[in-house]
Design a protein around this motif. Structure first.
Motif, PDB file in Angstrom:
ATOM      1  N   MET A   1       0.767  -1.350   0.032  1.00 44.88           N
ATOM      2  CA  MET A   1       0.248  -0.159  -0.138  1.00 44.88           C
ATOM      3  C   MET A   1       0.976   1.259   0.014  1.00 44.88           C
ATOM      4  O   MET A   1       1.869   1.325   0.743  1.00 44.88           O
ATOM      5  N   LYS A   2       0.392   2.306  -0.860  1.00 44.18           N
ATOM      6  CA  LYS A   2       1.297   3.368  -0.938  1.00 44.18           C
ATOM      7  C   LYS A   2       1.031   4.198   0.417  1.00 44.18           C
ATOM      8  O   LYS A   2      -0.032   4.210   0.989  1.00 44.18           O
ATOM      9  N   ASP A   3       2.069   5.175   0.832  1.00 42.61           N
ATOM     10  CA  ASP A   3       1.791   6.049   2.009  1.00 42.61           C
ATOM     11  C   ASP A   3       1.021   7.284   1.373  1.00 42.61           C
ATOM     12  O   ASP A   3       0.814   7.533   0.065  1.00 42.61           O
ATOM     13  N   TYR A   4       0.759   8.051   2.392  1.00 40.90           N
ATOM     14  CA  TYR A   4      -0.065   9.004   2.153  1.00 40.90           C
ATOM     15  C   TYR A   4       0.615  10.197   1.037  1.00 40.90           C
ATOM     16  O   TYR A   4       0.026  11.044   0.253  1.00 40.90           O
ATOM     17  N   LYS A   5       1.861  10.510   1.323  1.00 41.49           N
ATOM     18  CA  LYS A   5       2.513  11.486   0.249  1.00 41.49           C
ATOM     19  C   LYS A   5       2.573  11.062  -1.134  1.00 41.49           C
ATOM     20  O   LYS A   5       2.563  11.914  -1.796  1.00 41.49           O
ATOM     21  N   GLU A   6       2.579   9.636  -1.337  1.00 44.10           N
ATOM     22  CA  GLU A   6       2.555   9.246  -2.611  1.00 44.10           C
ATOM     23  C   GLU A   6       1.213   9.280  -3.193  1.00 44.10           C
ATOM     24  O   GLU A   6       1.089   9.915  -4.253  1.00 44.10           O
ATOM     25  N   LEU A   7       0.235   8.993  -2.481  1.00 46.85           N
ATOM     26  CA  LEU A   7      -1.139   9.244  -2.853  1.00 46.85           C
ATOM     27  C   LEU A   7      -1.469  10.576  -3.120  1.00 46.85           C
ATOM     28  O   LEU A   7      -2.118  10.953  -3.872  1.00 46.85           O
ATOM     29  N   ILE A   8      -0.959  11.472  -2.290  1.00 49.35           N
ATOM     30  CA  ILE A   8      -1.234  12.948  -2.524  1.00 49.35           C
ATOM     31  C   ILE A   8      -0.722  13.557  -3.965  1.00 49.35           C
ATOM     32  O   ILE A   8      -1.225  14.213  -4.665  1.00 49.35           O
ATOM     33  N   ARG A   9       0.622  13.035  -4.026  1.00 48.47           N
ATOM     34  CA  ARG A   9       1.348  13.543  -5.108  1.00 48.47           C
ATOM     35  C   ARG A   9       0.804  13.012  -6.332  1.00 48.47           C
ATOM     36  O   ARG A   9       0.497  13.787  -7.456  1.00 48.47           O
ATOM     37  N   GLU A  10       0.343  11.810  -6.484  1.00 53.67           N
ATOM     38  CA  GLU A  10       0.084  11.142  -7.794  1.00 53.67           C
ATOM     39  C   GLU A  10      -1.451  11.716  -8.023  1.00 53.67           C
ATOM     40  O   GLU A  10      -1.829  12.019  -8.993  1.00 53.67           O
ATOM     41  N   ARG A  11      -2.395  11.756  -6.910  1.00 56.08           N
ATOM     42  CA  ARG A  11      -3.761  12.138  -7.220  1.00 56.08           C
ATOM     43  C   ARG A  11      -3.665  13.500  -7.767  1.00 56.08           C
ATOM     44  O   ARG A  11      -4.306  14.156  -8.346  1.00 56.08           O
ATOM     45  N   ARG A  12      -2.772  14.439  -7.133  1.00 56.25           N
ATOM     46  CA  ARG A  12      -2.690  15.930  -7.353  1.00 56.25           C
ATOM     47  C   ARG A  12      -2.075  15.788  -8.886  1.00 56.25           C
ATOM     48  O   ARG A  12      -2.847  16.673  -9.755  1.00 56.25           O
TER      49      ARG A  12
END
Length: 67
Positions: A1-12
């Motif tokens: 599972m990705k961590d929050y910082k990866e999710l934020i960057r990718e979704r942004r």
């Protein structure tokens, strides 16, 4: 599972939002947004909740569904 910082960057990036634009929407500085994405600083819970709301990311790491 990705961590929050990866999710934020990718979704942004998927949404075509710059760090500066997201920072303005959240009410934080662009350097702070960068530090969140790179893991230098951890966001406060209210800041993280606002980022997740704007980017439509569940706090539990699963994508929101519009059912």
């Amino acid at each position: 599972m990705k961590d929050y910082k990866e999710l934020i960057r990718e979704r942004r990036q998927e949404k075509g939002i710059s760090q500066n634009q997201l920072a303005k929407m959240v009410g934080i500085s662009q350097p702070y947004m960068n530090q969140i994405e790179t893991g230098v600083r951890n966001p406060t819970l209210p800041t993280l909740m606002k980022i997740c709301e704007i980017l439509e990311i569940s706090l539990f790491g699963q994508e929101e569904t519009n059912s």
